[in-house]
Design a protein around this motif. Structure first.
Motif, short mmCIF file in Angstrom:
data_model
loop_
_atom_site.label_atom_id
_atom_site.label_comp_id
_atom_site.label_asym_id
_atom_site.label_seq_id
_atom_site.Cartn_x
_atom_site.Cartn_y
_atom_site.Cartn_z
N THR B 98 0.84 -1.19 0.00
CA THR B 98 0.00 0.00 0.00
C THR B 98 0.88 1.25 0.00
O THR B 98 2.10 1.17 0.20
CB THR B 98 -0.88 0.04 1.25
OG1 THR B 98 -0.03 0.11 2.39
CG2 THR B 98 -1.76 -1.20 1.36
N VAL B 99 0.22 2.38 -0.23
CA VAL B 99 0.94 3.65 -0.21
C VAL B 99 1.67 3.81 1.11
O VAL B 99 2.85 4.17 1.16
CB VAL B 99 -0.06 4.81 -0.45
CG1 VAL B 99 0.58 6.15 -0.13
CG2 VAL B 99 -0.56 4.78 -1.88
N GLN B 100 0.95 3.49 2.19
CA GLN B 100 1.57 3.65 3.51
C GLN B 100 2.79 2.73 3.68
O GLN B 100 3.82 3.15 4.19
CB GLN B 100 0.56 3.37 4.60
CG GLN B 100 1.09 3.76 5.96
CD GLN B 100 0.09 3.51 7.06
OE1 GLN B 100 -0.81 2.72 6.91
NE2 GLN B 100 0.26 4.21 8.15
N GLU B 101 2.65 1.50 3.22
CA GLU B 101 3.78 0.57 3.35
C GLU B 101 4.96 1.02 2.49
O GLU B 101 6.12 0.89 2.89
CB GLU B 101 3.34 -0.84 2.95
CG GLU B 101 2.49 -1.50 3.99
CD GLU B 101 1.94 -2.86 3.54
OE1 GLU B 101 2.02 -3.80 4.31
OE2 GLU B 101 1.43 -2.94 2.41
N THR B 139 -1.87 0.15 -8.17
CA THR B 139 -3.16 0.59 -8.69
C THR B 139 -3.24 2.11 -8.82
O THR B 139 -4.27 2.64 -9.22
CB THR B 139 -4.31 0.12 -7.79
OG1 THR B 139 -4.17 0.76 -6.52
CG2 THR B 139 -4.29 -1.37 -7.59
N LEU B 140 -2.16 2.79 -8.45
CA LEU B 140 -2.17 4.25 -8.56
C LEU B 140 -1.98 4.65 -10.03
O LEU B 140 -1.47 3.89 -10.84
CB LEU B 140 -1.03 4.84 -7.74
CG LEU B 140 -1.02 4.57 -6.24
CD1 LEU B 140 0.22 5.18 -5.62
CD2 LEU B 140 -2.26 5.13 -5.59
N SER B 141 -2.38 5.87 -10.33
CA SER B 141 -2.12 6.39 -11.68
C SER B 141 -0.64 6.72 -11.78
O SER B 141 0.08 6.77 -10.78
CB SER B 141 -2.95 7.64 -11.91
OG SER B 141 -2.40 8.72 -11.19
N GLY B 142 -0.19 6.95 -12.99
CA GLY B 142 1.23 7.24 -13.20
C GLY B 142 1.71 8.41 -12.38
O GLY B 142 2.77 8.37 -11.76
N GLY B 143 0.91 9.48 -12.38
CA GLY B 143 1.30 10.67 -11.64
C GLY B 143 1.38 10.40 -10.15
O GLY B 143 2.32 10.83 -9.46
#
Lengths: 468, 243
Positions: B98-101, B139-143
């Motif tokens: 995840t983003v947090q990890e 799963t995030l967008s490129g940006g």
């Protein structure tokens, strides 16, 4: 039957009960004459009518409960799944259902009472405690212990493959190191199981590091080839170093484990004697069952703990991207070596347990097929998922054991049919089916080890297959 | 000499892939508190220089000095421990975490004692990441992935931030947002930034100084505004390439 799916659980439950009863009644009518009665010839060549109410009851109950579960749980579940697929919104981060949340706990409780449950059921069935004890041998030993050994091995391998992403095809080598450490040290020096268990783990971990060093720079296929060769080297050494290992004859008469010094032998001073119980081999098996259960749980606990610690995170990060790891200040050398060593250590524990249980070790037990089966369990269960792996081990190992029992197949395929011979075929078939149906294993979700407000599962839809 | 106050100085570095020379005699430096950019075409060796700073691959000749210390022969993880952080080419975030990890992995050096504080700073810089905190990196967008890569690098509390093509494959509006964030970071915290870019116009607008690399050789250097005005640079990198 074709009515619209009701969302109300109450009415659904009532409907399920009704359909279950109908199915049971149908089954009763259908099987009463087919199954319930049976004509046999007795010695005087007369036909006698046997009544088989028990078997009939099983047929009826299976039909009734089967229909009930199908209507109450499977159909709504399928419908919900289809609906959620249609919606296709918020696929990720599904809330865990109550069943999923409590499943490991229920499973654990069942595992702890399993031997007593088996003994109680069999004692009731046979009408005597002794009958229950003797009858339970098969279920505790062949099923319980055998499955748990593989659960432990697969959980150990999961550290190497599932977490660190290092494809290890020679895991059975560490199992062998553990088994032979215990066999040799106990027969030559008479050391006790409880001393040799940690030692076997340490030896295996050292061999894990020995394997780890040359393969530090390898990944994927190349790593797999080298680890495969390592497993074969260990096995060939065991076969050919006859002075120490007695080669293919193996080492027999290995000392049994004791319960803190109390041996499981008949006669005075033995476990049964001390507690005033009738002599039976079952106590030792039950003891071994709990021993391997605790060892397996230790593996799981260490895995869960490590995942939340920097080293476990580093393993997972290593699996994802090695270059990114290095530029974040993670020492990939020590990270890989600790993964190999930790995984190997649990293989060593399992090996020494195996030697104590069998009382006999030979290179036969440590062939490549074993590595392949352990790997298959990890992959089928879902890499990284402890619950999934445990289920896969139960299905694969329990399934192959069950195949020994399938005497009724002889009625279908003739008396020459021996189900054992087809074990591997069915094994392979089952694997293909699972991989088609769930390409990321039974439990393909990865649970984040860090979370902000609530724990959410990461859908397997988004997880890549292992590319270690 | 300029080297004395330089935070990072790369002296005469040559890097090879096998027998093929990727960098020849590269001399580049970045002073504390400035944004330096290295521009050049595809395959010029920009990313190679970036990775050479991290010892992956190692420089065959020459020296790389960081804060007075020769880091040429250090292994990558020890270089990271000197507080050099990078957002590598292709972002290389951990897709299943995840983003947090991912941010926690960035803070691997510090046992998480500054974690909350640093996460807040990253979220101030990139509020989008906060909305995505429990989402998997892949799963995030490129940006968003680029923001995460920069955020992860910042979690290491760097003294020098290496950015390899943060604008790659992103929409102009996102590029603008990311460049503004870098500028703000540099202005408020005095963080030294070494930026490798193909987007020469944007990079030179952002940076204090710039280097131009062609086929593994630094052909030009100077203040950004001089390079922007330079007819050769304009002809090669800017005309027609302006967004």
């Amino acid at each position: 039957m074709a009515d619209v799916q009701t969302s109300n659980p109450e009415s659904n439950f009532a409907k399920a009960v009704k359909e279950g009863l109908v199915a049971a009644a149908l089954a009763l009518g259908l099987f009463l004459l087919i199954v319930g009665f049976r004509t046999d010839q007795n010695i005087r060549n007369e036909l006698v009518l046997n009544q088989r109410w028990g078997l009939l009851a099983i047929f009826v109950l299976v039909a009734g409960f089967g229909r009930f579960f199908l209507t109450a749980y499977v159909t709504p579940w399928n419908a919900a799944r289809a609906a959620s697929k249609r919606a296709a919104v918020a696929k990720e981060a599904k809330e865990q259902s109550a069943f999923r949340k409590s499943f490991p706990r229920i499973g654990l409780a069942l595992l702890f009472v399993y031997p007593f449950l088996v003994i109680a059921i069999l004692a009731a069935y046979n009408g005597s405690l002794m009958g229950g004890l003797q009858g339970s041998l098969k279920y505790v030993d062949n099923f319980g212990i055998q499955i748990l050994i593989y659960v432990m091995l697969a959980w150990g391998l999961n550290i190497v493959i599932g977490l660190a992403g290092l494809l290890d095809l020679g895991y059975v080598a560490f199992y062998a190191v553990g088994a032979y450490s215990y066999a040799l040290l106990s027969s030559h020096f008479g050391l006790s199981f409880w001393l040799l268990l940690p030692m076997a783990g340490i030896f295996a971990a050292l061999w894990g590091i020995v394997l780890g060093f040359p393969v530090l720079r390898l990944r994927g296929d190349y790593l797999a080839i080298v680890t495969l060769a390592f497993g074969e080297i260990i096995r060939l050494v065991l076969i050919n170093w006859t002075v120490v290992t007695k080669g293919t004859f193996g080492i027999s008469g290995i000392a049994k484990a004791t319960l803190f010094g109390i041996p499981f032998t008949p006669g005075p001073g033995g476990f049964a004697n001390l507690l005033g119980l009738p002599n039976s081999g079952v106590y030792y098996k039950v003891f071994l069952y709990y021993l391997i259960l605790l060892l397996a749980l230790l593996t799981a606990w260490v895995t869960i703990r490590l995942r939340r610690m920097p080293i476990g995170r580093a393993w997972e990060a290593l699996r994802e991207d090695e270059i990114a790891c290095r530029s974040l200040g993670i020492n990939t050398t020590t990270t890989k070596l600790t993964a190999f060593a930790t995984g190997a250590m649990f293989g060593g524990f399992a090996g020494s347990f195996f030697a104590a249980r069998q009382g006999f070790v030979s290179p036969e037990s440590f062939v490549f097929l074993e590595s392949a089966i352990i790997l298959a369990i990890v992959v089928l269960g879902g890499m990284g998922s402890l619950v999934g792996i445990a289920i896969a081990a139960a299905v694969m190992i329990g399934g192959t054991e069950l195949l020994r029992e399938l005497e009724f197949l002889k009625h279908i395929f003739g008396n020459d049919f021996t189900p054992e011979l087809y074990r591997m075929l069915l094994f392979g078939l089952a694997m293909i089916v699972v991989m088609v149906w769930k390409p990321r294993g039974f439990v393909g979700n990865r649970e984040p080890s860090a979370f902000l407000h609530k724990r959410k599962l990461i859908s397997s839809e988004f997880t890549k297959e292992g590319h270690g | 000499m300029a080297q004395n106050k330089a935070l990072l100085s790369i002296e005469n570095v040559e890097t090879y892939y096998g027998n093929i020379r990727a960098l020849s005699g590269v001399t580049v430096h970045a002073d504390a508190g400035e944004i330096v950019t290295l521009i050049g075409a595809n395959g010029a060796g920009k990313s190679t220089l970036m990775m050479t700073i991290f010892g992956m691959p190692r420089a065959r000749t020459g020296r790389i000095i960081f804060d007075g210390k020769d880091i040429t022969q250090l292994p990558a993880h020890e270089i990271a421990r000197l507080r050099i952080a990078q957002s590598p080419e292709g972002r290389r975030i951990f897709p299943r975490m995840t983003v947090q990890e991912n941010l926690q992995m960035g803070a691997s050096l510090d046992k998480l004692e500054y974690f909350d504080e640093d996460v807040r700073k990253v979220f101030d810089l990139f509020p989008r990441l906060k909305e995505r905190i429990n989402q998997r990196g892949g799963t995030l967008s490129g940006g968003e992935q680029q923001m995460l890569a920069i955020g992860r690098a910042l979690m290491a509390r760097p003294r020098l931030l290496l950015l390899d093509e943060p604008s790659l494959g992103l929409a102009p509006l996102i590029i603008k947002h990311i460049f503004e964030a870098i500028k703000e970071l540099n202005k408020t915290t005095g963080l030294t930034v070494f930026l490798v870019e193909q987007n020469a116009f944007g990079a030179l607008k952002l940076a204090d100084r710039g280097y131009v690399m062609v086929n593994g050789i630094v052909t030009m250097s100077g203040a950004s505004k001089d390079l922007l005005a330079n007819p050769e640079v304009r002809a090669a990198y800017l005309e027609g390439g302006r967004h």
